[in-house]
Design an enzyme around this catalytic site. Structure first.
Site: not given
Ligand SMILES: Cc1cc2nc3c(=O)[nH]c(=O)nc-3n(C[C@H](O)[C@H](O)[C@H](O)COP(=O)(O)O)c2cc1C
Length: 357
Positions: A23, A180, A289
């Protein structure tokens, strides 16, 4: 063959692979009415190679909004616009859950109906600032919800679930992570209530459990997931005994027969995946990550049933194809993550386009 590309069951669905899109809030809705822009269906359909897409956080009621230009799922116009997204994703053979996100105190009166105070379990001002239509502003001391108001919030989650299903979503994920509203109830630092929603771990977990009960009644447990992020310590969240808190919460989830538990870790001091996966009976999604190698290691070791990618999916619409071909990844333009137009949203190239160029 890499386990990433094998099917996996998630509730009532069989997903075609274990590469899940996280998300991600992208702030590309009309700020005034929470209706997504016309480019949003394209963005999601470009990413339909995912076994499952989890949508950006969507507010269930106007007082759950915490960021400029984020979308909702309460009005007819919002539902109609989301139908275009679910149709586009289904046309490409994938599945999409809506993430329901109530920001609670992580908001600002300028984003609230009637400029009201944001709501929270207790009147405790979170540290830090938030981006508003008039620039950075301090968070404020929120309004402490009465028990009657808590029941109203829960009923809004229920209605939002009904409307998400009406809009064609295959299920919903409750956003219980990142500080949240649900986590504000769960954590001892933000919840000082003296009633049945505060005090003991069991009482602090009560809000999440009642929200889940309501949304499961609407959608069926096999179309509902929960996201948590133990010890992320984001948005001013502090808990006096997080391990015991999450242990107890996850034990209590199994009565709902949930489709998934999504655990995203960001520098947690202990291995919550090892602690929580064996306790949860549904499909366990690991995030935070990951890259292709760490995801494959986790799947092979049985530490996760499927793996969730955020930023990598944002900038690589065809992420599973790139993984399968060991292809290079696009690099992120963080300036366009939140808000704006098509730039940095629907113009990240697919591998084929990159190779042809
Ligand atoms: C631009 C952006 C917006 C995000 N918005 C949300 C969100 O609306 N809801 C949520 O649960 N996590 C949100 N996250 C966190 C991601 O869901 C995820 O847990 C986090 O990016 C770690 O994964 P990654 O290291 O693969 O990016 C967001 C992350 C990014 C980069």
């Amino acid at each position: 063959m890499s386990k990433l590309f094998t099917p996996v069951r998630l509730g009532r669905y069989e997903l075609s692979n274990r590469v899940i899109m996280a998300p991600m809030t992208r702030s590309r809705a009309n700020d005034s009415d929470g209706v997504i822009n016309d480019i949003v269906p394209t963005y999601y359909s470009q990413r339909a190679g995912a076994g499952l897409i989890i949508s950006e956080g969507v507010y269930p009621s106007a007082n759950g909004k915490g960021y400029v230009s984020t979308p909702g799922i309460e009005t007819d116009a919002q539902v109609e616009a989301w139908k275009r997204v679910t149709d586009a994703v289904h046309a490409r053979g994938s599945r999409i859950f809506m993430q329901i996100m109530h920001c609670g105190r992580i908001s600002h009166p300028s984003m609230q109906p009637g400029n009201a105070l944001p709501v929270a379990p207790s009147a405790i001002q979170p540290p830090g600032q938030t981006w508003t239509a008039t620039g950075q502003q301090d968070f404020v001391t929120p309004h402490e919800l009465t028990v009657a108001e808590i029941h109203e919030v829960i009923s809004r989650y229920r209605t939002a679930t009904r409307r998400a299903i009406e809009a064609g979503f295959d299920g919903v994920e409750l956003h219980g992570a990142s500080g949240y509203l649900p986590e504000q109830f769960l954590a001892s630092g933000s919840n000082k209530r003296k009633d049945e929603y505060g005090g003991s771990t069991a009482n602090r977990a009560q809000f999440i459990l009642e929200v889940l009960a309501a949304i499961v009644e609407e959608a069926g447990g096999d179309r509902v997931g929960l996201k948590i992020s133990p010890e992320m310590n984001f948005n001013g969240i502090v808990d006096e005994s997080p391990q015991a808190t999450y242990w107890e919460l996850v034990d209590k989830l199994n009565v709902f027969g949930l489709a998934h538990l999504h655990v995203a870790l960001f520098g947690a001091p202990i291995d919550y995946h090892a602690l929580l996966k064996p306790r949860f009976k549904g499909t366990y999604l690991m995030g935070g990550g990951l890259d292709q190698t760490s995801a494959e290691v986790a799947l092979d070791a049985g530490r996760a049933d499927a793996t969730v990618f955020g930023a990598a999916f944002l900038v690589n619409p065809d992420l599973p194809v790139r993984f399968a071909k060991d292809a290079p990844l696009n690099s992120p333009d963080k300036a366009t993550f939140y808000g704006g137009d098509a730039k940095g949203y629907i113009d990240y190239p697919e591998l084929e386009a990159t190779q042809a160029a």
